[in-house]
Scaffold this motif. Structure first.
Motif, mmCIF file in Angstrom:
data_model
loop_
_atom_site.group_PDB
_atom_site.id
_atom_site.type_symbol
_atom_site.label_atom_id
_atom_site.label_comp_id
_atom_site.label_asym_id
_atom_site.label_seq_id
_atom_site.Cartn_x
_atom_site.Cartn_y
_atom_site.Cartn_z
ATOM 1 N N ASP A 1 82.956 83.241 39.315
ATOM 2 C CA ASP A 1 82.742 83.921 40.587
ATOM 3 C C ASP A 1 82.333 82.856 41.616
ATOM 4 O O ASP A 1 81.335 82.159 41.415
ATOM 5 N N PRO A 2 83.077 82.689 42.732
ATOM 6 C CA PRO A 2 82.797 81.598 43.677
ATOM 7 C C PRO A 2 81.482 81.762 44.447
ATOM 8 O O PRO A 2 81.145 80.889 45.249
ATOM 9 N N CYS A 3 80.763 82.844 44.217
ATOM 10 C CA CYS A 3 79.429 82.950 44.816
ATOM 11 C C CYS A 3 78.346 82.768 43.758
ATOM 12 O O CYS A 3 77.164 82.999 44.010
ATOM 13 N N ASN A 4 78.759 82.338 42.581
ATOM 14 C CA ASN A 4 77.795 82.206 41.493
ATOM 15 C C ASN A 4 77.955 80.869 40.772
ATOM 16 O O ASN A 4 77.989 80.802 39.544
ATOM 17 N N VAL A 5 78.073 79.807 41.572
ATOM 18 C CA VAL A 5 78.161 78.455 41.008
ATOM 19 C C VAL A 5 76.891 77.716 41.442
ATOM 20 O O VAL A 5 76.787 77.274 42.587
ATOM 21 N N PRO A 6 75.907 77.606 40.562
ATOM 22 C CA PRO A 6 74.659 76.950 40.951
ATOM 23 C C PRO A 6 74.808 75.424 40.953
ATOM 24 O O PRO A 6 75.763 74.887 40.381
ATOM 25 N N MET A 7 73.854 74.759 41.571
ATOM 26 C CA MET A 7 73.854 73.288 41.591
ATOM 27 C C MET A 7 74.020 72.680 40.202
ATOM 28 O O MET A 7 74.719 71.685 40.029
ATOM 29 N N GLU A 8 73.334 73.279 39.237
ATOM 30 C CA GLU A 8 73.301 72.721 37.866
ATOM 31 C C GLU A 8 74.683 72.684 37.228
ATOM 32 O O GLU A 8 74.916 71.927 36.284
ATOM 33 N N ALA A 9 75.599 73.507 37.746
ATOM 34 C CA ALA A 9 76.955 73.512 37.189
ATOM 35 C C ALA A 9 77.607 72.137 37.330
ATOM 36 O O ALA A 9 78.534 71.806 36.591
ATOM 37 N N TYR A 10 77.095 71.345 38.298
ATOM 38 C CA TYR A 10 77.686 70.028 38.536
ATOM 39 C C TYR A 10 76.983 68.911 37.771
ATOM 40 O O TYR A 10 77.338 67.738 37.949
ATOM 41 N N ASP A 11 76.005 69.231 36.918
ATOM 42 C CA ASP A 11 75.309 68.170 36.177
ATOM 43 C C ASP A 11 76.283 67.259 35.415
ATOM 44 O O ASP A 11 76.166 66.031 35.487
ATOM 45 N N PRO A 12 77.265 67.826 34.665
ATOM 46 C CA PRO A 12 78.200 66.940 33.951
ATOM 47 C C PRO A 12 79.033 66.068 34.899
ATOM 48 O O PRO A 12 79.346 64.918 34.570
ATOM 49 N N LEU A 13 79.371 66.602 36.074
ATOM 50 C CA LEU A 13 80.132 65.802 37.041
ATOM 51 C C LEU A 13 79.277 64.644 37.545
ATOM 52 O O LEU A 13 79.742 63.504 37.636
ATOM 53 N N ILE A 14 78.030 64.943 37.863
ATOM 54 C CA ILE A 14 77.124 63.896 38.354
ATOM 55 C C ILE A 14 76.977 62.807 37.289
ATOM 56 O O ILE A 14 76.994 61.611 37.591
ATOM 57 N N ALA A 15 76.886 63.229 36.022
ATOM 58 C CA ALA A 15 76.759 62.254 34.928
ATOM 59 C C ALA A 15 78.014 61.389 34.817
ATOM 60 O O ALA A 15 77.934 60.209 34.475
ATOM 61 N N ALA A 16 79.171 61.966 35.127
ATOM 62 C CA ALA A 16 80.434 61.209 35.036
ATOM 63 C C ALA A 16 80.619 60.278 36.234
ATOM 64 O O ALA A 16 81.462 59.389 36.198
ATOM 65 N N GLY A 17 79.828 60.487 37.276
ATOM 66 C CA GLY A 17 80.019 59.708 38.508
ATOM 67 C C GLY A 17 78.844 58.801 38.828
ATOM 68 O O GLY A 17 78.614 58.490 39.991
ATOM 69 N N THR A 18 78.114 58.349 37.804
ATOM 70 C CA THR A 18 76.943 57.509 38.077
ATOM 71 C C THR A 18 77.376 56.195 38.737
ATOM 72 O O THR A 18 78.496 55.733 38.571
ATOM 73 N N PHE A 19 76.461 55.617 39.496
ATOM 74 C CA PHE A 19 76.746 54.363 40.197
ATOM 75 C C PHE A 19 75.445 53.576 40.306
ATOM 76 O O PHE A 19 74.350 54.130 40.141
ATOM 77 N N LYS A 20 75.595 52.293 40.562
ATOM 78 C CA LYS A 20 74.428 51.432 40.718
ATOM 79 C C LYS A 20 73.982 51.511 42.177
ATOM 80 O O LYS A 20 74.737 51.135 43.081
#
Ligand code: APR
Length: 256
Positions: free
Chosen positions: A59-78
């Protein structure tokens, strides 16, 4: 037989075009990969998969911030300490400057910020597609896929901020430090005094400034800033920033 094949091919092309106009996930995917591949050291397929799992089929009104945790982990940077730039209501002036000069590093210069800047996306319950139209607007519902991504990515960017941090705020509005902005509601809260030494506010002013460094909202900023982080504010004319943008021989440290 030849005519039948031609007709079938034409029908297939029309159907594929109609489908892609409807949800355009192909366009989104190719934009994502084109931008991602400009960055070294990331597996773009992995990043795309982590991105999709956040919102596809939901549901596009039910995507919390935490849903992106795996994406953030895949996009780490120095994090480039002392060069990190935050901003609020100054998107154009900041990115005009960072595009022309290698002085500062914004969220939009990271892999994830760069790949998703300017894009709109959402999923739908019961569908495995990515939609790029008819997605909820920024304020339509809080937990929409685009807003949750920027909230999550901004938190991650602020979490790793280090050394002297700069924030370009808008001196042409009454409330340069707006409580509802991502900068105020998320980023400032995530600055860690063990890593961040200074917050330098650059208040970008026009000929007739509306706000200066004594602005009430900036008093609030100093109040909510973690103890131990030194605060500074400088009023800088927009034209002066443009001058730095357009004069690459001017050292970054001499821009203001
Ligand atoms: N409607 C649509 N888009 C919005 C809205 C809104 N009401 N509010 C914010 N946005 C999106 C827009 O894309 C806008 O350009 O967020 C962007 C930044 O909004 P600002 O209000 O200018 O600034 P702020 O909310 O403080 O966010 C900028 O967060 O993205 C990070 O690191 C970045 O420091 C920066 C800060």
């Amino acid at each position: 037989i030849f005519c039948v094949i031609v007709v079938l091919v034409v029908i297939t092309v029309v159907v594929v075009l109609a489908l892609s106009l409807g949800h355009n996930s192909g366009g989104m995917k190719s934009a994502f990969f084109d931008r991602c591949e400009a960055f070294k050291g990331y597996d773009c397929q992995k990043v795309w998969d982590a991105f999709q799992q956040a919102y596809v089929g939901k549901d596009p009104c039910n995507v919390p911030m935490e849903a992106y945790d795996p994406l953030i982990a895949a996009g780490t940077f120095k994090p480039p300490c002392n060069r990190m730039m935050f901003w609020s209501k100054t998107k154009h002036v900041v990115h005009d400057f960072t595009a022309k000069r290698d002085c500062f590093f914004t969220l939009e210069d990271t892999l994830l910020g760069s790949v998703l800047d300017g894009l709109t996306w959402c999923g739908k319950e019961g569908s495995s597609e990515t939609f790029t139209t008819d997605c909820p607007g920024w304020t339509e519902c809080e937990n929409n896929p685009v807003r949750s991504f920027w909230n999550r990515a901004s938190a991650a960017f602020a979490d790793v901020a280090c050394g002297v941090v700069t924030a370009m705020l808008n001196g042409s509005i009454d409330t340069p430090f707006s409580p509802t902005s991502i900068f105020a509601s998320i980023e400032v809260m995530h600055f860690n005094a063990t890593r961040v030494r200074n917050l330098n506010v650059v208040l970008v002013t026009q000929e007739k400034p509306v706000a200066n460094c004594t602005n009430a909202s900036l008093k609030n900023l100093q109040k909510v800033l973690a103890e131990g982080i030194q605060y500074n504010c400088t009023e800088v004319a927009h034209s002066q920033i443009e001058e730095c943008s357009n004069n690459p021989e001017k050292p970054c440290g001499a821009c203001w």
